[in-house]
Design an enzyme around this catalytic site. Structure first.
Site, PDB file in Angstrom:
ATOM      1  N   ASN A  40       0.852  -1.186   0.000  1.00  0.00           N
ATOM      2  CA  ASN A  40       0.000   0.000   0.000  1.00  0.00           C
ATOM      3  C   ASN A  40       0.892   1.240   0.000  1.00  0.00           C
ATOM      4  OD1 ASN A  40       0.607  -0.850   2.689  1.00  0.00           O
ATOM      5  ND2 ASN A  40      -1.103   0.281   3.542  1.00  0.00           N
ATOM      6  N   GLU A  42       0.343   5.209   0.661  1.00  0.00           N
ATOM      7  CA  GLU A  42      -0.649   6.189   1.117  1.00  0.00           C
ATOM      8  C   GLU A  42      -0.291   7.607   0.685  1.00  0.00           C
ATOM      9  OE1 GLU A  42      -1.206   5.474   5.322  1.00  0.00           O
ATOM     10  OE2 GLU A  42      -2.358   3.658   4.893  1.00  0.00           O
ATOM     11  N   CYS A  51      -3.970   0.597  -2.656  1.00  0.00           N
ATOM     12  CA  CYS A  51      -3.860  -0.690  -1.970  1.00  0.00           C
ATOM     13  C   CYS A  51      -2.723  -1.532  -2.546  1.00  0.00           C
ATOM     14  CB  CYS A  51      -5.165  -1.467  -2.100  1.00  0.00           C
ATOM     15  SG  CYS A  51      -6.512  -0.840  -1.096  1.00  0.00           S
ATOM     16  N   GLU A  53      -2.679  -4.681  -3.337  1.00  0.00           N
ATOM     17  CA  GLU A  53      -3.075  -5.579  -4.427  1.00  0.00           C
ATOM     18  C   GLU A  53      -3.015  -4.853  -5.766  1.00  0.00           C
ATOM     19  OE1 GLU A  53      -4.561  -4.931  -1.572  1.00  0.00           O
ATOM     20  OE2 GLU A  53      -5.900  -6.527  -0.927  1.00  0.00           O
ATOM     21  N   CYS A  80      -9.924  -5.701   0.377  1.00  0.00           N
ATOM     22  CA  CYS A  80     -11.092  -4.815   0.476  1.00  0.00           C
ATOM     23  C   CYS A  80     -12.007  -5.034  -0.737  1.00  0.00           C
ATOM     24  CB  CYS A  80     -10.646  -3.354   0.554  1.00  0.00           C
ATOM     25  SG  CYS A  80     -10.032  -2.688  -1.001  1.00  0.00           S
ATOM     26  N   CYS A  83     -10.509  -4.088  -4.125  1.00  0.00           N
ATOM     27  CA  CYS A  83      -9.467  -5.031  -4.574  1.00  0.00           C
ATOM     28  C   CYS A  83     -10.086  -6.352  -5.014  1.00  0.00           C
ATOM     29  CB  CYS A  83      -8.422  -5.234  -3.483  1.00  0.00           C
ATOM     30  SG  CYS A  83      -7.358  -3.781  -3.342  1.00  0.00           S
TER      31      CYS A  83
HETATM   32  N1  THU Z   1      -5.295  -1.671   2.239  1.00  0.00           N
HETATM   33  C1  THU Z   1      -4.691  -2.438   1.267  1.00  0.00           C
HETATM   34  O1  THU Z   1      -3.557  -2.181   0.870  1.00  0.00           O
HETATM   35  N2  THU Z   1      -5.397  -3.486   0.753  1.00  0.00           N
HETATM   36  C2  THU Z   1      -6.657  -3.844   1.136  1.00  0.00           C
HETATM   37  O2  THU Z   1      -7.251  -4.744   0.546  1.00  0.00           O
HETATM   38  C3  THU Z   1      -7.281  -3.174   2.298  1.00  0.00           C
HETATM   39  C4  THU Z   1      -6.646  -1.913   2.730  1.00  0.00           C
HETATM   40  C5  THU Z   1      -4.557  -0.514   2.777  1.00  0.00           C
HETATM   41  C6  THU Z   1      -5.110   0.819   2.340  1.00  0.00           C
HETATM   42  C7  THU Z   1      -4.601   1.726   3.444  1.00  0.00           C
HETATM   43  O3  THU Z   1      -3.287   2.156   3.091  1.00  0.00           O
HETATM   44  C8  THU Z   1      -4.506   0.820   4.660  1.00  0.00           C
HETATM   45  O4  THU Z   1      -4.608  -0.507   4.179  1.00  0.00           O
HETATM   46  C9  THU Z   1      -5.585   1.046   5.696  1.00  0.00           C
HETATM   47  O5  THU Z   1      -6.833   1.032   5.135  1.00  0.00           O
END
Ligand code: THU
Length: 122
Positions: A40, A42, A51, A53, A80, A83
């Site tokens: 991820n 941010e 994300c 994925e 999520c 994804c």
């Molecule tokens: N996140 C992912 O990288 N993949 C997911 O499937 C769920 C959430 C990350 C996004 C964000 O940077 C952190 O997790 C918290 O939500």
């Protein structure tokens, strides 16, 4: 396959997650044995965060992979909703992820997103 999840856990150490502090890693394994990784990434404007994925699948796509070329994806956590739509687009037959209780789940992208929306065709 716990090995793919363990590999994703190593990759997660490179996540850029200064806001949530929640490190996520993903590993794409292709049908011809290549590996693409993602974390991820941010942003101070939170909704612009990416994300793990999507980072990993994007790397595979950039290398020329197309839906059907991905054999499996390992993720450090349950994917999520968005994804899941990405995993479905890429027709991933096996997704492995670590559940909150520490166990490893195995499912196809289709299992993870039943009754999936798809672009209508003529
Ligand atoms: N996140 C992912 O990288 N993949 C997911 O499937 C769920 C959430 C990350 C996004 C964000 O940077 C952190 O997790 C918290 O939500």
């Amino acid at each position: 396959m716990s090995e793919l999840v363990q590999r994703a856990e190593e990759v997660a150490q490179n996540a850029y997650a200064p806001y949530s502090k929640y490190l996520v890693g993903a590993v794409v394994r292709t049908t011809d044995g290549r590996e693409f990784v993602g974390t991820n990434v941010e942003n101070a404007a939170y909704p612009l965060s990416q994300c793990a994925e999507k980072t990993a699948i994007g790397a595979a796509a950039t290398a020329g992979c197309r839906p059907g070329d991905i054999a499996a994806v390992g993720i450090t956590a349950s994917p999520c909703g968005g994804c899941r739509q990405w995993l479905y687009e890429w027709r991933v037959p096996e997704v492995f992820y670590r559940r909150a209780d520490g166990s490893i789940a195995t499912a196809s992208a289709a299992d993870l997103l039943p009754d999936t929306w798809e672009l209508p065709t003529e």
